[in-house]
Write an enzyme that holds these catalytic residues in place. Structure first.
Site, short mmCIF file in Angstrom:
data_model
loop_
_atom_site.label_atom_id
_atom_site.label_comp_id
_atom_site.label_asym_id
_atom_site.label_seq_id
_atom_site.Cartn_x
_atom_site.Cartn_y
_atom_site.Cartn_z
N ASP A 4 91.01 -9.45 76.75
CA ASP A 4 91.46 -10.14 77.97
C ASP A 4 90.49 -9.94 79.13
O ASP A 4 90.77 -10.35 80.25
CB ASP A 4 92.86 -9.66 78.36
CG ASP A 4 92.92 -8.16 78.62
OD1 ASP A 4 91.89 -7.48 78.46
OD2 ASP A 4 94.01 -7.67 78.96
N CYS A 33 69.16 10.32 77.15
CA CYS A 33 69.42 8.90 76.89
C CYS A 33 68.98 8.51 75.48
O CYS A 33 69.65 7.74 74.79
CB CYS A 33 68.72 8.04 77.92
SG CYS A 33 69.26 8.34 79.61
#
Length: 231
Positions: free
Chosen positions: A135, A43
């Site tokens: 959108d 990570c």
């Protein structure tokens, strides 16, 4: 969160302060990605590389938003480690990371392994990543196992493809990257090609006799295509 799903609006605490997702996103694109846990090696390498490449996302009009089920305090402390891991990260860490200790958002956005979804002790987020359009629809979903780091260059490549095909009637072939030839959408009629691609289209002959593989580089010369790309 299937392709075409609407990303829900949500409130979250982040390392850059509280956000309401729709207000924060505005009319931009977004890469929303989760990681299993703070203070872990893979990570750290991922968030470091994403921070190094933040400008590449910004100039494409893309906002970055990290997430895990760690606390805000842990995130802020871990960011110092991430910065230490790379000397090429900007002075101000370039994107917020959501703190989701109660795992509510992780469950809502399908970011937790199915076998652990009801086990709060084991329910770490997987390496989930969504590309979300202006959108607010999910344009791409990617899930990696916790043992495997993602490719930031591949994420950028997909962003380039999605933004291009959003403007031009083309699709991008295997291993495509910006500057390579593209393929004409299969449903574009032959009669429309001279208007859409005045610099030409090559039709690849197939044993079937069907003219479905049509390639062009014409998009490279279209100012309309480049409008909004690589700002």
């Amino acid at each position: 969160m299937r392709l075409g799903s609407t990303m829900p609006n949500f409130y979250a605490n982040t390392t850059h302060g509280p956000i309401q997702f729709y207000d924060w996103l505005g009319d931009a694109w977004c890469v929303l990605f989760s990681h299993p846990a703070d203070f872990t090696p893979v990570c750290t390498s991922e968030l470091s590389r994403i921070a190094e490449k933040a400008y590449e996302f910004t100039r494409r009009g893309v906002r970055l938003l990290g997430h895990s089920c760690d606390s805000l305090e842990d995130h802020k402390a871990w960011v110092k480690d991430i910065r230490s891991y790379s000397s090429r990260i900007p002075v101000e860490f370039p994107y917020p990371i959501i703190a989701d200790e109660r795992r509510e958002l992780a469950v809502r956005l399908d970011m937790i392994d199915e076998s652990d979804i009801y086990n709060p002790e084991a329910a770490l987020t997987v390496r989930a990543l969504y590309i979300i359009g202006p959108d607010r629809k999910v344009k791409m979903a990617m899930f990696y196992p916790n043992s495997t780091g993602r490719s930031v260059d591949e994420i950028l490549r997909v962003v380039d493809s999605l933004q291009l095909v959003n403007k031009v009637k083309v699709v991008t072939p295997v291993d495509w990257k910006m500057g390579d030839e593209v393929m004409v959408e299969p449903d574009v009629p032959q009669a429309a090609l001279p208007k859409l691609f005045p610099r030409g289209v090559e039709t690849i002959k197939m044993p079937s006799g069907m003219a479905y593989v049509r390639t062009t580089s014409d998009y490279l010369h279209s100012s309309e295509c480049w409008d909004g790309l690589l700002m």
